[in-house]
Design a protein around this motif. Structure first.
Motif, PDB file in Angstrom:
ATOM      1  N   ALA A 149       0.839  -1.205   0.000  1.00 30.26           N
ATOM      2  CA  ALA A 149       0.000   0.000   0.000  1.00 30.26           C
ATOM      3  C   ALA A 149       0.871   1.250   0.000  1.00 30.26           C
ATOM      4  CB  ALA A 149      -0.929  -0.008   1.207  1.00 30.26           C
ATOM      5  N   GLY A 206       2.490   1.707  -3.328  1.00 35.29           N
ATOM      6  CA  GLY A 206       1.531   2.219  -4.303  1.00 35.29           C
ATOM      7  C   GLY A 206       1.287   3.710  -4.112  1.00 35.29           C
ATOM      8  N   ILE A 207       1.233   4.120  -2.870  1.00 33.23           N
ATOM      9  CA  ILE A 207       0.952   5.528  -2.587  1.00 33.23           C
ATOM     10  C   ILE A 207       2.120   6.418  -2.997  1.00 33.23           C
ATOM     11  CG2 ILE A 207       0.656   7.200  -0.726  1.00 33.23           C
ATOM     12  CD1 ILE A 207      -0.817   4.846   0.769  1.00 33.23           C
ATOM     13  N   TYR A 267       3.397   6.167  -7.174  1.00 34.08           N
ATOM     14  CA  TYR A 267       2.600   6.531  -8.340  1.00 34.08           C
ATOM     15  C   TYR A 267       1.885   7.859  -8.170  1.00 34.08           C
ATOM     16  CZ  TYR A 267       3.959   2.034 -10.000  1.00 34.08           C
ATOM     17  OH  TYR A 267       4.725   0.990 -10.403  1.00 34.08           O
ATOM     18  N   GLY A 307      -4.262   7.381  -4.386  1.00 34.20           N
ATOM     19  CA  GLY A 307      -3.279   7.254  -3.322  1.00 34.20           C
ATOM     20  C   GLY A 307      -3.440   8.352  -2.285  1.00 34.20           C
TER      21      GLY A 307
END
Lengths: 275, 434, 323
Positions: free
Chosen positions: A91, A94-95, A98, A103
């Motif tokens: 997580a 991903g935050i 990107y 996010g």
């Protein structure tokens, strides 16, 4: 020059007195646990034991449920830590990597989660767990504890990922790695130290938690903080054994964290987090 | 550093798989307590108790297992946690226990969720239980719990002080009558003032963090009930409540015979003060008598007497625990059998660390034995005609927490207006009890 | 060892899956970055939705009902519970005490923490072992800390009053009723919290101080700025982001304090240490009024969010720090 030295001395003296004030409470707890039970609550109290005794430890350890509670505390904290890290690492990646709108929204929501008073979600959680048929298991308690540690873990991991230059996985992708492979094989190993810090905080959050443990456990999954509070019964409070158990429960984490202090300081200062 | 802590995706998947399995495995194992009672299999019973009360039932449970083969497991919880667990499990119907030990004050709240045990209350049973307990066990015309043990406050005093010839002479000179364990409020006040010696010894304690002792004084003053009368009217502002509060709080406010910190003094604190030799007299639960530690300065120097009396004579508030069987249990018969067994073998509870029972005959059986000197005063207090249970209202806990204890604590300030405090309390209780 | 090893038992199926994915993604780049990021966040998001989101929804729904858990009845009450909460002196009192408690904890922790951090900074590397020592309370369970401080402060056998008496600071062991005097009890119950987490403040602020470039401070000194002036005009403004995070984090934690207070005073005397967490817990599980408790919980949550957002907006001021 001399005035400078004297300022130094003053600073050191100040610091020394703060340290004494700081070390005293826990020191007194340990000393009290080593007094005979009646001395532990003597009026007036004494700092040093008049006689040394391990009786409180004997009583505490012989109390049914104490030893299983250590096992429960450990297994709950381990399950919760693993779960927390497993969910937080992707997580946070991903935050940070990107920078998408989703996010940013997710970070906000995770922050909001941190503001939720546990007491507000505690009882609905109990109902949820009992519907799932897992009340009074370390797993259920670990799931509840993960609600506390996951937002912290995401926050922490995000700070660690941010410190990794994105050229790293770009290079990996040029080498033919997929994005997932770049993350798992290249970036995650680099933040191994950060994962360790995150794990320590998740572990501590679970190890020290009280309210969910009170609501969610009965006999099989009872953790030590509940057993410590149990020394306060309807008719009396056994201070002696309680201090002994409190010492036993605190010493491992205190030693452990002193050993790993550098990582913990790094974790706290990076994410500005309290475990 | 990075090598060992790195996780490959495969490891990751493996771990999620494992933890997923763990979730499932525990999920399957969990519901077992109540559902595992299928025909033929080993019988098992779970009993929910407060952490302090488990010892009372341990011997009985062992004997029960011997007799029926049913294994008995105890679920121990702290007092607060217990109430919470009861209310959440009884309301959801998902139970982790088959029998619960309920504090007397919870009976009304849980009456609808437990099975009536009326058939267990034969004439013989009722005759062997204290009258206040027979009254309290009935909610809405049904008996909803069987008492397992009961407590009541009695008077603890320092024998060495009360029997000291010098003290006796000095007391007589000052008060004009013989020094003896007090039986009335006036004597209690005299003795408390007499033994208060500038910070070294106090006459007695005043407990601001608990309410039962004050309520016992209310009954001693002759009130028809505590806080509420039999019809549910709020009577907390009646004359007897006022007298009791005046007696109770004046010990601290006017006579100044109690140690500092009365506002937050609870049972444990009071007991410790007495065991440390700081108070000459203590009104306390009878079970504490054999529990005075051997290394306590007052060990072997403590006497016990019935609770003191007011205008209506001796009175106490019984502190019983009841065994109840939840309606939702799948083992109702076995659970009921356990409750009956606990009654039949009630005397076994006496040989435990709490050392209490609920039947008169059980107490009487032990009353003459050395070490059980507290049973006679306990019997007398529990049998006293003015002794009554607390009112049957589901809101009792809330009344205690939000009205009684704050009122008591407010009364423990030097200029407290007792009548005004009780009048204010009346309004609050009325709005709670509606 | 963590590196992928295709020969791991049970790995075959997954390995196949891997190839499949590569094939699917390579030609058209498969998932967009946005989707990929979403997929990475999904497990955590689902977890939080189930174990926090759902209970929160339940909380808000319950707050609209009159619920008698034991009787099993449930009647729609609209905003009735909110009305009851907002007009009850108990709730308003607890809200005020929660705010006061939070202010107290955060202010004292910040002041002490900053002082200690400045000390550390002045003493440099030699204070390292002390920094380590400072860490230990952070690891102690709040329950243990609460008990410990209750034990230190308790009437009649608390060591603190005894020591203060011996030092001649107070007249006698009964001079201060830490936990029994309603006027000061809120402060007393805050002590363990302060003790537990001042170290956190100190260490975070210390790290912030270390990041301030030396030449900035040197320039201030050369400008003739005194130490106090340097602190308030240069150091603190530079620390602003760190301070903001630390204050918000600690403020949230302090506002939710439960176990330390429960174990010390259970909210007494005269409810003088009853904060919202305790009141909600009590109303919910001890008094059996989940509807009302849920309304209180919802209001509490809204207030927390509001205050936190304002705090973040006013002191954080993300972006360029003003010199």
């Amino acid at each position: 020059m001399t005035s400078r030295t004297s300022t130094r001395t003053l600073l050191w003296a100040l610091l020394a007195s703060i340290v004494v004030l700081y070390a005293f409470p826990f020191g007194y707890l340990v000393l009290t646990s080593l007094k005979p039970p009646t001395d532990a609550i003597a009026v007036p109290p004494t700092v040093l034991p008049k006689a040394w005794s391990l009786e409180n430890y004997g009583t505490a350890l012989a109390t049914p449920g104490v030893i299983p509670s250590f096992i429960n505390s450990t297994s709950t904290a381990v399950i919760s830590t693993v779960l927390s890290v497993l969910l937080a690492v992707p997580a946070a990646y991903g935050i940070t990597r990107y920078g998408t709108a989703s996010g940013r929204i997710f970070v906000m929501l995770a922050l909001v989660t941190r503001m939720v008073p546990p007491v507000a979600v505690g009882v609905p959680l109990v109902n949820l767990m009992s519907r799932a048929g897992i009340t009074d298991t370390p797993t259920a308690l670990a799931l509840a504890h993960t609600t506390i540690s996951l937002p912290l873990s995401i926050w922490l991991m995000a700070s660690f990922f941010e410190a990794v230059p994105s050229s790293l996985e770009e290079a990996a992708q040029v080498d033919g790695c997929s994005r997932l492979q770049a993350m798992v094989r290249v970036v995650v190993p680099v933040v191994g130290g950060g994962i360790a810090v995150t794990a320590i905080f998740a572990f501590l959050a679970s190890w020290n938690e009280f309210l969910f443990a009170l609501l969610l456990t009965a006999v099989r999954a009872q953790t030590t903080p509940i057993v410590i509070a149990n020394f306060q019964t309807q008719y009396g409070l056994q201070w002696g054994p309680m201090t002994a158990l409190a010492t036993l429960y605190s010493v491992p984490v205190v030693l452990f964290t002193l050993l790993l202090q550098r990582r913990i300081v790094a974790g706290m200062t990076l994410g500005a987090v309290k475990g | 550093m990075s090598h060992n802590s790195g996780l490959s995706r495969r490891d990751l998947l493996k771990w999620t798989g494992v933890s997923g399995l763990a979730v499932m495995a525990t999920a399957c194992g969990a519901g077992g307590t109540t559902s595992g009672s299928g025909a033929g299999g080993a019988k098992a019973l779970s009993v929910l108790v407060e952490a302090g009360g488990k010892a009372e039932l341990t011997k009985i449970a062992e004997a029960f297992t011997e007799k029926t083969g049913a294994k008995v497991t105890f679920i121990e919880l702290p007092y607060d946690g217990l109430f919470n667990r009861l209310s959440s499990e009884l309301s959801s119907g998902t139970l982790s226990f088959d029998v619960a030990a309920l504090d007397a004050i919870w009976l009304t709240a849980f009456a609808g969720a437990v099975r009536p045990l009326t058939e267990l209350f034969t004439a013989d049973v009722k005759a062997d239980l204290f009258p206040a307990l027979v009254t309290e066990a009935q909610v809405g015309g049904q008996f909803v719990g069987m008492p397992v043990w009961t407590n009541a406050e009695i008077l603890f005093y320092r024998k060495d002080l009360f029997e000291d010839a010098g003290e006796q002479a000095a007391f007589k000179k000052k008060h004009g009558y013989e020094l003896a364990p007090p039986t009335t409020w006036e004597q209690f006040n005299d003795a408390a003032a007499f033994f208060t010696r500038d910070g070294k010894l106090y006459g007695t304690d005043v407990k601001g963090a608990v309410e039962t002792e004050f309520l016992a004084h209310v009954l001693q003053a002759g009130s028809p009930g505590v806080v509420l009368d039999a019809t549910g009217q709020v009577i907390i502002d009646n004359e007897q409540h006022l007298k009791a509060l005046t007696f109770y709080s004046d010990l601290d406010n006017k006579l100044k015979v109690s140690p500092p910190g009365a506002e937050q003094l609870d049972w444990a604190g009071a007991q410790n003060l007495f065991n440390q030799g700081k108070t000459a007299m203590m009104r306390f639960w009878a079970h504490a008598f054999p529990l005075i530690p051997k290394d306590s300065p007052v060990h072997g120097k403590v006497g016990v007497a019935p609770m003191i009396g007011g205008a209506a004579g001796v009175a106490g508030i019984p502190g019983p625990w009841y065994l109840s069987v939840p309606k939702a249990t799948k083992q109702a018969d076995l659970a009921t059998e356990f409750v009956k067994f606990a009654y039949d073998n009630n005397a076994m509870a006496i040989e435990s660390s709490l050392g209490l029972a609920a039947r008169k005959s059980a107490f009487e059986q032990y009353a003459d034995k050395p070490g059980y000197e507290h049973f006679e005063p306990l019997l007398e207090t529990l049998n006293a005609t003015a002794t009554k249970p607390r009112p049957a209202t589901a809101k009792w806990q809330q009344i205690v927490d939000t009205v009684l204890i704050p009122t008591l604590q407010q009364s423990l300030t030097p200029d407290a207006d007792y009548a005004a405090l009780l009048a204010a309390a009346k309004g609050k209780v009325q709005s709670l009890a509606q | 060892m963590g590196r992928a090893d295709p020969r791991l038992p049970g790995g075959d199926v997954r390995a196949g899956d891997d190839h499949l994915r590569h094939r699917r993604r390579r030609p058209g780049r498969g998932l967009t970055d946005d989707r990929f990021a979403l997929a990475l966040m999904a497990p955590a998001a689902v977890f939080l939705a189930v174990f926090v989101g759902w209970p929160l929804v339940k909380l808000i729904v319950d707050s609209l009902y009159d619920i008698a858990p034991l009787a099993g009845t449930r009647e729609f009450a609209g905003l009735g519970n909110y009305g009851e909460a907002l007009t009850s002196p108990g709730f308003l009192g607890a809200a005020g005490r929660t705010a006061l408690y939070t202010m107290l904890v955060v202010t004292l922790e910040f002041t002490l923490g900053l002082a200690v951090a400045l000390l550390f900074n002045a003493l440099g590397r030699r204070a390292r072992w002390i920094r380590t020592l400072f860490l230990y309370p952070l690891m102690i369970a709040p329950v243990v800390a609460g008990l410990l401080w209750r034990f230190l402060l308790i009437d009649n056998f608390g060591i603190v009053n005894e020591l203060l008496t011996r030092l001649g600071i107070i007249g006698g062991p009964d001079a201060i009723g830490w936990l029994s005097d309603p006027d000061i009890v809120l402060f007393s119950v805050a002590l363990p919290d302060i003790w537990l987490t001042t170290s956190f403040m100190a260490l975070v602020l210390f790290a912030g101080l270390q990041n301030i470039p030396g030449d900035v401070l040197e320039a201030a000194r050369l400008d003739g700025s005194g130490p106090w002036h340097t602190l308030t005009r240069v150091t603190l403004p530079l620390l602003r982001p760190v301070i903001a995070v630390a204050l918000v984090v600690r403020g949230i934690d302090a506002a939710r304090a439960f176990d330390v207070i429960l174990i010390q005073t259970n909210g007494g005397p005269q409810s003088a240490s009853e904060t919202l967490s305790l009141l909600i817990y009590r109303t919910m599980v001890r008094f059996g009024e989940p509807g009302l408790a849920s309304a209180m919980g919802t209001l509490y949550l809204i207030a927390m969010l509001g205050v936190a957002l304002i705090a973040v907006a006013t002191i954080w001021r993300p972006g360029k720090v003003v010199r």
